[in-house]
Design an enzyme around this catalytic site. Structure first.
Site, PDB file in Angstrom:
ATOM      1  N   THR A 103      34.231  36.164  28.224  1.00 46.24           N
ATOM      2  CA  THR A 103      34.042  34.858  28.839  1.00 46.24           C
ATOM      3  C   THR A 103      33.917  33.881  27.679  1.00 46.24           C
ATOM      4  OG1 THR A 103      32.896  35.800  30.749  1.00 46.24           O
ATOM      5  CG2 THR A 103      32.525  33.462  30.304  1.00 46.24           C
ATOM      6  N   ASP A 163      36.262  32.107  32.497  1.00 45.68           N
ATOM      7  CA  ASP A 163      35.911  33.453  32.942  1.00 45.68           C
ATOM      8  C   ASP A 163      37.199  34.273  33.051  1.00 45.68           C
ATOM      9  OD1 ASP A 163      34.705  35.637  34.178  1.00 45.68           O
ATOM     10  OD2 ASP A 163      34.738  34.711  36.164  1.00 45.68           O
ATOM     11  N   GLU A 188      39.792  31.515  34.572  1.00 40.39           N
ATOM     12  CA  GLU A 188      39.076  30.779  35.608  1.00 40.39           C
ATOM     13  C   GLU A 188      38.462  29.559  34.936  1.00 40.39           C
ATOM     14  OE1 GLU A 188      36.459  33.344  37.885  1.00 40.39           O
ATOM     15  OE2 GLU A 188      38.175  34.000  39.096  1.00 40.39           O
ATOM     16  N   THR A 217      35.112  29.151  39.833  1.00 38.27           N
ATOM     17  CA  THR A 217      36.356  28.445  39.528  1.00 38.27           C
ATOM     18  C   THR A 217      36.424  27.118  40.255  1.00 38.27           C
ATOM     19  OG1 THR A 217      37.381  30.606  39.365  1.00 38.27           O
ATOM     20  CG2 THR A 217      38.862  28.728  39.431  1.00 38.27           C
ATOM     21  N   ASP A 220      27.661  34.643  37.135  1.00 39.91           N
ATOM     22  CA  ASP A 220      28.821  33.835  37.519  1.00 39.91           C
ATOM     23  C   ASP A 220      28.842  33.667  39.032  1.00 39.91           C
ATOM     24  OD1 ASP A 220      31.107  32.326  36.832  1.00 39.91           O
ATOM     25  OD2 ASP A 220      32.398  33.976  37.462  1.00 39.91           O
ATOM     26  N   ARG A 240      42.973  40.529  37.317  1.00 37.90           N
ATOM     27  CA  ARG A 240      43.089  40.522  38.782  1.00 37.90           C
ATOM     28  C   ARG A 240      43.449  41.873  39.376  1.00 37.90           C
ATOM     29  NH1 ARG A 240      40.129  36.187  39.634  1.00 37.90           N
ATOM     30  NH2 ARG A 240      41.033  34.315  38.738  1.00 37.90           N
ATOM     31  N   GLN A 268      40.344  43.912  39.254  1.00 40.02           N
ATOM     32  CA  GLN A 268      39.405  43.325  40.222  1.00 40.02           C
ATOM     33  C   GLN A 268      39.739  43.732  41.666  1.00 40.02           C
ATOM     34  OE1 GLN A 268      39.291  39.052  39.913  1.00 40.02           O
ATOM     35  NE2 GLN A 268      37.699  38.802  41.460  1.00 40.02           N
ATOM     36  N   GLU A 279      35.951  26.881  34.640  1.00 44.51           N
ATOM     37  CA  GLU A 279      34.594  26.699  35.166  1.00 44.51           C
ATOM     38  C   GLU A 279      33.774  25.832  34.215  1.00 44.51           C
ATOM     39  OE1 GLU A 279      32.583  30.252  36.467  1.00 44.51           O
ATOM     40  OE2 GLU A 279      34.461  31.351  36.775  1.00 44.51           O
ATOM     41  N   ARG A 327      42.430  37.838  52.582  1.00 42.50           N
ATOM     42  CA  ARG A 327      41.934  38.204  53.915  1.00 42.50           C
ATOM     43  C   ARG A 327      42.561  37.389  55.045  1.00 42.50           C
ATOM     44  NH1 ARG A 327      37.573  38.393  50.484  1.00 42.50           N
ATOM     45  NH2 ARG A 327      37.185  36.185  50.808  1.00 42.50           N
ATOM     46  N   TYR A 382      30.579  31.694  42.696  1.00 39.64           N
ATOM     47  CA  TYR A 382      31.860  31.605  43.412  1.00 39.64           C
ATOM     48  C   TYR A 382      31.689  30.433  44.374  1.00 39.64           C
ATOM     49  CZ  TYR A 382      35.747  33.683  46.236  1.00 39.64           C
ATOM     50  OH  TYR A 382      36.923  33.947  46.908  1.00 39.64           O
ATOM     51  N   TYR A 410      36.547  45.649  43.475  1.00 36.63           N
ATOM     52  CA  TYR A 410      35.541  44.638  43.833  1.00 36.63           C
ATOM     53  C   TYR A 410      34.723  44.920  45.087  1.00 36.63           C
ATOM     54  CZ  TYR A 410      37.850  41.977  47.645  1.00 36.63           C
ATOM     55  OH  TYR A 410      38.380  41.577  48.831  1.00 36.63           O
ATOM     56  N   GLU A 453      45.781  31.298  41.788  1.00 29.18           N
ATOM     57  CA  GLU A 453      46.058  30.279  42.794  1.00 29.18           C
ATOM     58  C   GLU A 453      47.352  29.515  42.497  1.00 29.18           C
ATOM     59  OE1 GLU A 453      41.857  29.106  41.907  1.00 29.18           O
ATOM     60  OE2 GLU A 453      42.101  28.061  43.820  1.00 29.18           O
ATOM     61  N   LYS A 475      35.786  41.511  34.851  1.00 27.63           N
ATOM     62  CA  LYS A 475      35.199  40.289  34.301  1.00 27.63           C
ATOM     63  C   LYS A 475      34.465  40.551  32.996  1.00 27.63           C
ATOM     64  CE  LYS A 475      35.930  37.712  38.074  1.00 27.63           C
ATOM     65  NZ  LYS A 475      36.492  36.357  38.096  1.00 27.63           N
ATOM     66  N   HIS A 530      38.790  26.892  45.716  1.00 28.09           N
ATOM     67  CA  HIS A 530      39.098  28.189  45.102  1.00 28.09           C
ATOM     68  C   HIS A 530      38.785  29.325  46.074  1.00 28.09           C
ATOM     69  CE1 HIS A 530      39.324  31.447  42.173  1.00 28.09           C
ATOM     70  NE2 HIS A 530      38.103  31.810  42.508  1.00 28.09           N
TER      71      HIS A 530
HETATM   72 MN    MN Z   1      34.374  33.259  37.711  1.00 25.11          MN
END
Ligand code: MN
Length: 418
Positions: free
Chosen positions: A254, A230, A198, A346, A125, A234, A237, A200, A141, A127, A241, A360, A250, A132
């Site tokens: 899926t 996906d 997600e 995503t 997968d 959260r 994650q 995708e 961040r 990113y 992560y 989001e 994850k 996104h």
């Molecule tokens: Mn994904």
């Protein structure tokens, strides 16, 4: 290219997802019988195993469609892919000589159960959606550091789990996991409370490779595309992560749509990636239009409630194409196999109603969305059904994918309780 007319009249509706221009490949069964390969045409499925037995479809000397998956066919490469598509077009087009022979090989889709269309050999997968990555990066961040320093130079990804990929319609159980939120002094073991989608696209590798390949070769190796959700925990994650990326967050499931829409069907909808913000190294550079103009949407239906659309976006919003992702995937010499599945990452658009995840849409839960019923959602609640749809819109016809749907069921009792 206009609508190709078929003698299967339901396929000639401008809004039907499966006109003769599409011919997507799946695996189906009827009445609890054996699963077998089929191709969707209008409201019907052409049974390819039966077509092969009847001698209407023949590719070489060996039967191809005895197995309930498309991997062996995909491995044959572009010449065989084109031969089957040509043959099916001839058999199903308006005025076809063999209509009487083909009619008994059709099964109404409403009587069929759809299965995984291929064996997922591996699942990666990415990113690679700019909006996104910017949204999520800003939340985690700050706007200044939203995109990681590598992001504009390589399509970043992680190795996912082939074992977790399920076909549309499969229920998804809310997972348990280790979490540590901002208010937790220590990590906790708990059911996920920030379960998410997600939106995708999944690209499916057809032609295997064992060496680094170019972006053009990668495009040639891709067999087709599916919608892909996906599912993402959260809260799990956020704690797990760093520094190796998502893991258990994850791995629950899926979901993919049940029909493989071939690259051939999508040819008229090719479009370019957005302008490069910084130049890519030569081996990752675009060498032609390798994205597709595919309208995408995600909807939510609460248990017993009405379905409503949460967001609409388009596959052309991706920063990297699947061909660039596949080329990058092989740079180390990583072998790729028929049935390798690559999640796009995503897909969000620039606007608020174009975001492909609840993370989001609700801005990390700070700004919950309000449903038509007045209920609100930050993340998925038990009993919610989430559905992805996709459509490329041609001149008098539509290339659809079939839906990618899944209902979220409550977490089980603590699996480690003593
Ligand atoms: Mn994904």
């Amino acid at each position: 290219m206009p609508l190709k007319k078929s003698w299967v009249t339901s396929a000639n509706d401008a809004h039907h997802p499966f006109p003769l221009n599409n011919l997507p490949y799946g695996v189906f069964s009827t009445g609890g019988g054996r699963a077998r390969c089929g191709v969707a045409i209008g409201d019907m499925i052409l049974d390819l195993q039966a077509a092969e037995e009847a001698g209407v479809v023949r590719l070489g000397t060996e039967p191809f469609f005895e197995m309930p998956f498309w991997n062996e066919f995909m491995e044959e490469g572009p010449a065989v892919w084109a031969a089957l598509r040509d043959r099916l077009t001839t058999l199903l087009q308006d005025g076809a000589q063999d209509q009487k022979k083909v009619e008994p090989l059709l099964v109404p889709t409403k009587d069929a159960e759809l299965h995984m269309p291929f064996m997922v050999s591996e699942y990666t997968d990415f990113y690679a959606g700019r909006h996104h990555a910017t949204n999520v990066g800003t939340m985690f961040r700050g706007a200044e550091n939203a995109l990681p320093p590598n992001w504009l130079h390589i399509p970043i990804g992680y190795n996912g789990r082939a074992s977790s990929v399920v076909v549309s319609g499969t229920e998804v159980r809310r997972p348990w996991g280790q979490v540590r939120g901002p208010d937790d002094e220590t990590p906790r073991w708990a059911p996920c409370t920030r379960f998410d989608i997600e939106l995708e696209m999944g690209a499916i590798v057809g032609t295997p490779s064992e060496r680094p390949i170019t972006v053009q070769e990668a495009d040639d190796h891709i067999f087709g595309y599916v919608l892909l959700n996906d599912w993402s925990a959260r809260d799990i994650q956020a704690w797990e992560y760093q520094p190796l990326g998502p893991f258990q967050s994850k791995a629950t499931a899926t979901s993919i749509s049940p029909w493989i829409v071939t690259k051939a069907a999508l040819e008229p909808f090719r479009c370019s990636t957005p302008a490069r913000e910084v130049e890519l190294l030569d081996h990752l550079e675009d060498c032609g239009p390798m994205l597709y103009d595919i309208d995408l949407s995600v909807s939510l239906r609460p248990d017993g409630g009405a379905e409503e659309t949460l967001a609409r976006t388009n596959y052309r919003e991706m920063y990297y194409s699947a061909a660039q992702q596949l080329a990058h995937h092989t740079t180390s010499g990583c072998p790729m196999n028929a049935g390798d599945l690559l999640g796009s990452g995503t897909i969000s658009g620039p606007n608020k109603n174009e975001r492909g995840s609840l993370l989001e849409l609700s801005w990390g839960g700070k700004d919950p969305i309000t449903l038509a019923s007045g209920a609100t959602r930050s993340f998925i609640e038990d009993g919610d059904t989430l559905t992805l749809t996709g459509a490329a819109r041609g001149d008098g016809y539509t290339i659809g994918f079939g839906e990618c749907t899944g209902k979220v069921t409550p977490a089980l009792a603590d699996p480690y309780a003593r």
